[in-house]
Design an enzyme around this catalytic site. Sequence first.
Site, mmCIF file in Angstrom:
data_model
loop_
_atom_site.group_PDB
_atom_site.id
_atom_site.type_symbol
_atom_site.label_atom_id
_atom_site.label_comp_id
_atom_site.label_asym_id
_atom_site.label_seq_id
_atom_site.Cartn_x
_atom_site.Cartn_y
_atom_site.Cartn_z
ATOM 1 N N ASP A 48 2.474 -4.789 1.095
ATOM 2 C CA ASP A 48 1.588 -5.928 0.862
ATOM 3 C C ASP A 48 2.302 -7.162 1.396
ATOM 4 O O ASP A 48 3.437 -7.453 0.994
ATOM 5 C CB ASP A 48 1.302 -6.101 -0.629
ATOM 6 C CG ASP A 48 0.456 -4.969 -1.198
ATOM 7 O OD1 ASP A 48 -0.233 -4.300 -0.413
ATOM 8 O OD2 ASP A 48 0.491 -4.746 -2.415
ATOM 9 N N ASP B 118 -11.108 -0.127 -2.905
ATOM 10 C CA ASP B 118 -10.402 -0.441 -4.146
ATOM 11 C C ASP B 118 -11.346 -0.105 -5.294
ATOM 12 O O ASP B 118 -12.285 -0.854 -5.574
ATOM 13 C CB ASP B 118 -10.022 -1.921 -4.197
ATOM 14 C CG ASP B 118 -8.935 -2.282 -3.197
ATOM 15 O OD1 ASP B 118 -8.238 -1.365 -2.733
ATOM 16 O OD2 ASP B 118 -8.786 -3.478 -2.889
#
Length: 253
Positions: A12, A131
Site C-alpha cells: 500500500d 473489497d
Amino acid sequence: MSLALRVIPCLDVHDGRVVKGVNFRNLRDAGDPVELAARYSAAGADELTFLDISASSDGRATTRDMVARCAETVFIPLTVGGGVRSVDDVDLLLRSGADKVGINTGALARPEVIDEIARVFGNQVLVLSVDARREPGMPSGYGVTTHGGRRSAGVDAVAWAKEACDRGVGEILLNSMDADGTTDGFDIEMIRDVRAVAEVPLIASGGAGTVEHFVRAAEAGADALLAASVFHYETLTIAEVKDGLRAGGFTVR
C-alpha cells in the site's frame, strides 16, 4: 499440469511510501517501495501489487515515478491500482512500467469502463479489485465496499465479480475487508463463493497470518495469494509460504 500458484506481496503506497494498517486505519510507515520491491523479487515473489492510497493527484504522480523506478529494478510483473477511472489512467500506468492495472471504485461508478479498457488493451492487463465484507442484506451475504471498507457500495460482491468477468476483466483480486490486516486467516467461505462464479484467475487477499492460512485459501480455489503485513514485518518469508504450499500438494514456482 496445473498452473503454478502465485504468491504476491502487496504494498500500500501513500505519497510514495509503503504503509500498513489494520482495516486501512492507523497507517504506519513500512519502508521504501523500490527497496521492498527489490527485496521481494530476490526472495521469490511471483508478482508485486501496489495499491496507491494517496488522496491527491500529486500523490498519484509520485506513485507513477515510483512505479517507473521499480520497473527498472525488478523484473517480475507489477500490478498498480488506486484512482483508476479511465482508459487514459490505464495508459499512464502502463507507460510508467506497470504490467497490469487494478480498478475498483472507478468500475463501480461506471461498469462499462471495464469493457472499454479490455477493448483497448486486452483483458490481461486489467485486475478488478473487490473489497468485500459480510453484509446480511445482500443475496450472497457479501457486499462490496469503498473508502477502505468504511462505506457500502450497495452492490452484491458475488454478482459484481460475475458481471466483471462477463465484461472482460482479466483477474479478480478479492480482498476481505473483515479480515484485512488481522492475520486471523483468509475468508475461506467468501473465496469459495466467488470462485464458483469467476471464470478468470482469482487472487485471495486479507487476513494471512500463517503458512496454513495460505494453504487453506489455495484449497478453497484461489489461483494466487496476496499478503502484506506478514511479509513487511517478516513474520513469514515467501520461501516458507511456498514450501508450505508444496507440502500441501500445490505447484509453485
